[in-house]
Design an enzyme around this catalytic site. Structure first.
Site, PDB file in Angstrom:
ATOM      1  CG  ASP A 152      32.213  23.271  46.961  1.00  0.00           C
ATOM      2  OD1 ASP A 152      32.964  24.093  46.393  1.00  0.00           O
ATOM      3  OD2 ASP A 152      32.260  23.025  48.183  1.00  0.00           O
ATOM      4  CE  LYS A 220      31.635  20.176  50.585  1.00  0.00           C
ATOM      5  NZ  LYS A 220      30.886  21.302  49.961  1.00  0.00           N
ATOM      6  CE  LYS A 256      33.720  22.886  51.864  1.00  0.00           C
ATOM      7  NZ  LYS A 256      33.025  23.755  50.878  1.00  0.00           N
TER       8      LYS A 256
END
Length: 320
Positions: A152, A220, A256
């Site tokens: 991430d 995300k 996400k």
């Protein structure tokens, strides 16, 4: 319909070409976006569908601990919870992943001991992203070498907001390359935009396209470390982006939302957004995740309520 990025090959050849493309995207109708997100959030989900949605949401959680006080013991306990969220009911699904800092990847990997739960690691000087490129790439490479299944990363919001779109694109591409292991396999890459700092919906749409063009496996919303994180509206916008991207390229990208999603009611609202915007293809943890920890506890209590008819109370679940 093209099935590769060939149709966009010229878009990233220069900063001016990328700027023309991004500023040529349709402008976001903020009022319409927020109204649609609010409308979808009013959908009523009944008992059977609710039970399915709760289990699906549990299976989509990246169970996360990203604190300076993280210890190996805390990471091992979190990993155990990811495998057996409710030790009294082994029918409870596992979570999708455990998300930790790079130095805790090996600990999480060992604790999971081959269970079907991914190890995700934040990288690239999370959460601010204020570091030189070699540092960001080393951060990523260390996490991958330690066994991370997913990375991430955070974009440089300063570069993006200054209009240095090609620099943002090149950073994502470089991190994507750092996710590749010597054997040719690769960790999946989630690109965090920190939507609360991007100021406008148009910027969120542009960041989404930069991430997708650069090879993100997921886009995300947030780090969870700022005041405004995932919202129904910004998540809806990103779902529209991945839907449109797939229609134009044949390439599917995950989404996400992270930060601020704490209740079962919230999670179900987001699942409705997914189904009604991107479609059923995204209703799996391979393509949709929740970045959350406290959410899991509420899902577990609501799950028991459906099966027993009564609430068990907060002491039924572990405190993370």
């Amino acid at each position: 319909m093209p099935t590769t990025l060939t149709a966009f090959a010229d878009v990233t050849t220069s900063d001016s070409a990328l700027r023309r493309f991004l500023h040529g995207l349709p402008g976001v109708d903020a009022v319409g976006l927020e109204a649609r997100a609010a409308s979808l959030g009013t959908r009523s989900i009944k008992t059977t569908a609710k039970a399915y949605a709760i289990d699906l949401a549990i299976s989509m959680i990246d169970l996360t601990t990203l604190e300076g006080a993280d210890t190996p013991g805390k990471v091992r306990a979190l990993s155990a919870k990811a495998v057996h969220p409710d030790p009294t009911d082994r029918t409870t699904p596992m979570t999708a992943a455990v998300c930790v800092y790079p130095d805790m990847v090996a600990t999480a990997k060992a604790a999971l001991n081959g269970a079907d739960v991914k190890v995700a690691s934040v990288a690239t000087a999370f959460p601010a992203g204020r570091a030189a490129l070699p540092v960001k790439l080393a951060d990523t490479a260390d996490a991958v070498a330690a066994g991370a299944d997913e990375i991430d990363m955070v974009i440089d919001r300063g570069a993006f907001l200054a209009g240095r779109y090609l620099d943002t694109y090149e950073l994502i591409k470089a991190v994507k390359e750092a996710c590749v292991r010597p054997d040719g396999s690769a960790a999946r890459l989630k690109v965090i935009f920190e939507t609360g700092e991007l100021s406008t919906y148009d910027n969120i749409r542009r960041a989404s396209w930069i991430g997708m063009l650069a090879g993100a496996d997921f886009i995300k919303t947030s780090t969870g470390k700022v005041g405004v994180n995932a919202t129904p509206a910004n998540t809806l916008l990103m779902l529209e982006a991945v839907r449109d991207f797939k229609e134009q390229t044949g390439i599917q990208i995950g989404v996400k939302p992270a930060g601020g999603i704490r209740t079962t009611k919230d999670a179900i609202k987001f699942l409705v957004l997914v189904n009604e915007t991107a479609g059923e293809d995204w209703l799996s943890n391979h393509w949709f995740r929740f970045g959350a920890s406290s959410l899991l506890n509420d899902l577990l209590m609501q799950r028991q309520k459906l099966s027993t008819g009564r609430y068990s109370g907060p002491d039924y679940v572990t405190v993370d």
